[in-house]
Write a protein that holds these residues in place. Structure first.
Motif, mmCIF file in Angstrom:
data_model
loop_
_atom_site.group_PDB
_atom_site.id
_atom_site.type_symbol
_atom_site.label_atom_id
_atom_site.label_comp_id
_atom_site.label_asym_id
_atom_site.label_seq_id
_atom_site.Cartn_x
_atom_site.Cartn_y
_atom_site.Cartn_z
ATOM 1 N N LEU A 41 0.824 -1.207 0.000
ATOM 2 C CA LEU A 41 0.000 0.000 0.000
ATOM 3 C C LEU A 41 0.862 1.262 0.000
ATOM 4 O O LEU A 41 0.566 2.236 -0.697
ATOM 5 C CB LEU A 41 -0.920 0.000 1.215
ATOM 6 C CG LEU A 41 -2.001 -1.077 1.271
ATOM 7 C CD1 LEU A 41 -2.737 -1.027 2.608
ATOM 8 C CD2 LEU A 41 -2.979 -0.924 0.113
ATOM 9 N N ALA A 42 1.933 1.242 0.798
ATOM 10 C CA ALA A 42 2.785 2.428 0.940
ATOM 11 C C ALA A 42 3.702 2.647 -0.258
ATOM 12 O O ALA A 42 4.295 3.719 -0.389
ATOM 13 C CB ALA A 42 3.617 2.322 2.213
ATOM 14 N N SER A 43 3.827 1.657 -1.139
ATOM 15 C CA SER A 43 4.724 1.783 -2.290
ATOM 16 C C SER A 43 4.030 2.369 -3.507
ATOM 17 O O SER A 43 4.659 2.548 -4.549
ATOM 18 C CB SER A 43 5.306 0.411 -2.654
ATOM 19 O OG SER A 43 4.291 -0.464 -3.119
ATOM 20 N N GLN A 44 2.742 2.683 -3.407
ATOM 21 C CA GLN A 44 1.997 3.232 -4.530
ATOM 22 C C GLN A 44 2.404 4.681 -4.817
ATOM 23 O O GLN A 44 3.258 5.250 -4.142
ATOM 24 C CB GLN A 44 0.495 3.124 -4.238
ATOM 25 C CG GLN A 44 0.025 1.686 -4.084
ATOM 26 C CD GLN A 44 -1.466 1.592 -3.741
ATOM 27 O OE1 GLN A 44 -2.214 2.562 -3.873
ATOM 28 N NE2 GLN A 44 -1.899 0.415 -3.304
ATOM 29 N N GLU A 45 1.749 5.297 -5.807
ATOM 30 C CA GLU A 45 2.116 6.665 -6.200
ATOM 31 C C GLU A 45 1.642 7.721 -5.218
ATOM 32 O O GLU A 45 2.097 8.862 -5.257
ATOM 33 C CB GLU A 45 1.564 6.969 -7.599
ATOM 34 C CG GLU A 45 2.270 6.164 -8.685
ATOM 35 C CD GLU A 45 1.948 6.655 -10.077
ATOM 36 O OE1 GLU A 45 1.521 7.816 -10.224
ATOM 37 O OE2 GLU A 45 2.148 5.882 -11.027
ATOM 38 N N THR A 46 0.719 7.370 -4.354
ATOM 39 C CA THR A 46 0.322 8.226 -3.237
ATOM 40 C C THR A 46 0.169 7.342 -2.010
ATOM 41 O O THR A 46 0.061 6.113 -2.111
ATOM 42 C CB THR A 46 -1.025 8.954 -3.497
ATOM 43 O OG1 THR A 46 -2.095 8.003 -3.410
ATOM 44 C CG2 THR A 46 -1.034 9.637 -4.860
ATOM 45 N N LEU A 47 0.111 7.987 -0.836
ATOM 46 C CA LEU A 47 -0.037 7.247 0.418
ATOM 47 C C LEU A 47 -1.495 7.158 0.876
ATOM 48 O O LEU A 47 -1.749 6.706 1.992
ATOM 49 C CB LEU A 47 0.803 7.909 1.518
ATOM 50 C CG LEU A 47 2.318 7.851 1.334
ATOM 51 C CD1 LEU A 47 3.018 8.652 2.427
ATOM 52 C CD2 LEU A 47 2.822 6.408 1.341
ATOM 53 N N ASN A 48 -2.450 7.541 0.034
ATOM 54 C CA ASN A 48 -3.845 7.548 0.461
ATOM 55 C C ASN A 48 -4.311 6.183 0.955
ATOM 56 O O ASN A 48 -4.949 6.076 2.012
ATOM 57 C CB ASN A 48 -4.745 8.024 -0.676
ATOM 58 C CG ASN A 48 -4.525 9.479 -1.025
ATOM 59 O OD1 ASN A 48 -3.501 9.820 -1.614
ATOM 60 N ND2 ASN A 48 -5.466 10.350 -0.678
ATOM 61 N N ALA A 49 -4.033 5.124 0.185
ATOM 62 C CA ALA A 49 -4.478 3.786 0.577
ATOM 63 C C ALA A 49 -3.787 3.340 1.863
ATOM 64 O O ALA A 49 -4.398 2.683 2.714
ATOM 65 C CB ALA A 49 -4.216 2.795 -0.545
ATOM 66 N N PHE A 50 -2.523 3.701 2.014
ATOM 67 C CA PHE A 50 -1.803 3.356 3.246
ATOM 68 C C PHE A 50 -2.386 4.116 4.427
ATOM 69 O O PHE A 50 -2.571 3.554 5.510
ATOM 70 C CB PHE A 50 -0.323 3.671 3.072
ATOM 71 C CG PHE A 50 0.505 3.374 4.290
ATOM 72 C CD1 PHE A 50 0.788 2.071 4.663
ATOM 73 C CD2 PHE A 50 1.010 4.407 5.066
ATOM 74 C CE1 PHE A 50 1.555 1.794 5.791
ATOM 75 C CE2 PHE A 50 1.776 4.154 6.187
ATOM 76 C CZ PHE A 50 2.049 2.836 6.554
ATOM 77 N N PHE A 51 -2.681 5.385 4.254
ATOM 78 C CA PHE A 51 -3.313 6.153 5.326
ATOM 79 C C PHE A 51 -4.634 5.511 5.740
ATOM 80 O O PHE A 51 -4.963 5.432 6.928
ATOM 81 C CB PHE A 51 -3.584 7.585 4.862
ATOM 82 C CG PHE A 51 -2.369 8.466 4.758
ATOM 83 C CD1 PHE A 51 -1.132 8.065 5.229
ATOM 84 C CD2 PHE A 51 -2.470 9.729 4.188
ATOM 85 C CE1 PHE A 51 -0.011 8.892 5.129
ATOM 86 C CE2 PHE A 51 -1.363 10.570 4.099
ATOM 87 C CZ PHE A 51 -0.129 10.138 4.565
ATOM 88 N N ALA A 52 -5.416 5.060 4.768
ATOM 89 C CA ALA A 52 -6.721 4.470 5.058
ATOM 90 C C ALA A 52 -6.606 3.188 5.874
ATOM 91 O O ALA A 52 -7.529 2.829 6.605
ATOM 92 C CB ALA A 52 -7.467 4.193 3.755
ATOM 93 N N ALA A 53 -5.472 2.489 5.756
ATOM 94 C CA ALA A 53 -5.299 1.213 6.447
ATOM 95 C C ALA A 53 -5.120 1.363 7.950
ATOM 96 O O ALA A 53 -5.272 0.395 8.694
ATOM 97 C CB ALA A 53 -4.109 0.456 5.847
ATOM 98 N N GLY A 54 -4.768 2.558 8.437
ATOM 99 C CA GLY A 54 -4.743 2.821 9.872
ATOM 100 C C GLY A 54 -3.503 2.365 10.609
ATOM 101 O O GLY A 54 -2.478 2.013 10.018
ATOM 102 N N LYS A 55 -3.624 2.376 11.922
ATOM 103 C CA LYS A 55 -2.486 2.149 12.812
ATOM 104 C C LYS A 55 -1.859 0.779 12.647
ATOM 105 O O LYS A 55 -0.632 0.647 12.669
ATOM 106 C CB LYS A 55 -2.913 2.359 14.263
ATOM 107 C CG LYS A 55 -1.783 2.171 15.260
ATOM 108 C CD LYS A 55 -2.228 2.468 16.689
ATOM 109 C CE LYS A 55 -1.066 2.273 17.666
ATOM 110 N NZ LYS A 55 -1.469 2.605 19.050
ATOM 111 N N ALA A 56 -2.664 -0.263 12.508
ATOM 112 C CA ALA A 56 -2.104 -1.612 12.433
ATOM 113 C C ALA A 56 -1.124 -1.739 11.276
ATOM 114 O O ALA A 56 -0.050 -2.349 11.426
ATOM 115 C CB ALA A 56 -3.229 -2.635 12.299
#
Length: 432
Positions: free
Chosen positions: A67-82
């Motif tokens: 998720l964090a390797s994509q062109e933006t961090l939006n999906a990674f942000f959505a995944a939350g603390k875990a």
């Protein structure tokens, strides 16, 4: 607290900003390559996409890295603390000096770890909405005194976190330049406005707050749950055209005076990295109102504030020509926030407003109580009445073309690892 882990990435050890304790995330590119996610480690960037392809992560950490390797961090942000915790712990293990495959990892060279100096940084996320708060009470008071000496703070200030919606389309990343804005200005002694370039261009020292998991429309975020919606922090320079603002802001507030440009530092410092710098919210002065129940949480008051040093520096073209370093203009602190980040989230959503992953908050200008901690030139020069003297022999009341403004932020506490945000730097260009 345990000692800072030692890394086989030499530049990460004792790095003032990006040690193994920090590991902020950002979006980078090199040459013509596509932008992609990475993690700052010392003077290098860990390429998360390459690390995933090389099979360096497993389980939840692998999914988080994808998720964090994509062109933006939006999906990674959505995944939350875990997801943040899983990736953070995996990267710390991967880069520790005692990692059993250390030599194999080192052999991957610049495929895994890219020099920051060879990379271009991009905005960390696609920002759908940007909200600028006004929680720096010393700034609010000092600005108020310039215009309302007998009543600097308006009655609502201590009852709710004041904010307005900014313009997401003109957010830029550190290192970019922008043109001096134009607009209507009511010059002294005139009855009607004229049109032209801003003459009173200013910076504003702010903390940026990235939103992680959002909330559904109509479902407010309770203050006790607000921390789960914060993905990380950055620095924010919310440039301000003071003369344009003075004419347009009544009755609805800033518009063209703020929407022309805002500059962000490129690295997202996570809540987990900042955990050692969490402290109690400073107590309210005697006589201040108790926040309404939806804005008050005992745990938030006990540990909802951050203690980070904020620095403003100025570098003019003449200083560069003379070989002079940037001049420090102010040293402030995030403890100058009258409202906590959790209170901002709770207030923003209490009417049912939906937040989305990648939304951005600005704290508002975080000045301290004295001249050495002013977060804007409007305060520092008392509205241009006291020009700033620079070591080059120049003076400034407001910014001139070619000026660079640099923000930095660091945490310093005895016995704790240092942490930093990197630079938030922007340059003023001449108007068209």
């Amino acid at each position: 607290m345990s000692a800072e882990p030692h890394s086989w990435v030499v530049s990460a050890n004792d790095h003032p900003d990006f040690s193994l304790h920090n590991l902020p995330l950002g979006i980078f590119s090199r040459g013509e390559e596509r932008p992609r996610g990475g993690i700052a480690v010392g003077d290098l960037i860990l390429d998360l996409g390459f690390a995933v392809e090389a099979g360096l992560f497993q389980g939840q950490a692998q999914r988080a890295a994808e998720l964090a390797s994509q062109e933006t961090l939006n999906a990674f942000f959505a995944a939350g603390k875990a997801a943040r915790v899983a990736l953070r712990q995996a990267v710390q293990r991967l880069l520790r000096a005692d990692h059993p495959q250390r030599e194999d990892l080192q052999a991957l060279g610049e495929h895994l770890l890219v020099s920051q100096s060879d990379c271009r940084m991009h905005l960390p996320a696609r920002v759908g909405d940007y909200t600028d708060f006004y929680v720096g009470i010393h700034h609010a008071t000092q600005i108020g005194k310039l215009f309302r000496p007998d009543n600097p703070l308006l009655p609502n200030y201590k009852h709710l976190p004041i904010a307005y919606h900014g313009r997401a389309s003109t957010l830029g990343v550190s290192g970019e330049a922008f043109r001096r804005p134009k607009g209507q200005i009511l010059l002294p002694g005139q009855d009607v406005p004229s049109f032209g370039p801003c003459r009173r261009l200013d910076y504003e020292l702010e903390l940026g707050i990235w939103i992680g998991p959002g909330n559904a429309q109509g479902e407010p975020v309770a203050i006790g749950a607000a921390a789960a919606h914060i993905a990380g922090f950055c620095l924010l320079n919310d440039w301000s055209a003071r003369d344009i603002q003075a004419w347009e802001y009544q009755p609805l507030g800033p518009f063209l005076s703020k929407s022309f440009a805002s500059t962000l530092s490129p690295w997202v410092v996570t809540p987990e990295a900042l955990e050692p710098y969490r402290v109690a919210q400073p107590p309210r002065p005697a006589g201040d109102p108790q926040p309404l129940p939806y804005l008050f949480d005992e745990q938030d008051q006990a540990s909802g504030a951050l203690e980070l040093e904020l620095e403003v520096l100025l570098l003019t073209p003449a200083m560069t020509d003379q070989g002079l370093p940037p001049q420090r203009l102010a040293l402030s602190n995030t403890l100058n926030m009258y409202w906590t980040v959790a209170q901002m989230v709770a207030h923003h959503t209490v009417n049912g407003c939906a937040l989305n992953p990648g939304d951005l908050f600005g704290s508002g200008t975080l000045s301290g109580p004295d001249a050495d901690s002013c977060g804007s030139l409007l305060e520092l020069t008392q509205g241009s009445k006291q020009p700033l003297q620079l070591p080059s022999g120049e003076t400034r009341t407001f910014l001139e073309d070619g000026d660079d403004v640099i923000f930095r932020a660091r945490g310093h506490r005895p016995g704790l690892p240092g942490i930093g945000f990197g630079e938030c730097r922007g340059r003023v260009l001449a108007a068209d």
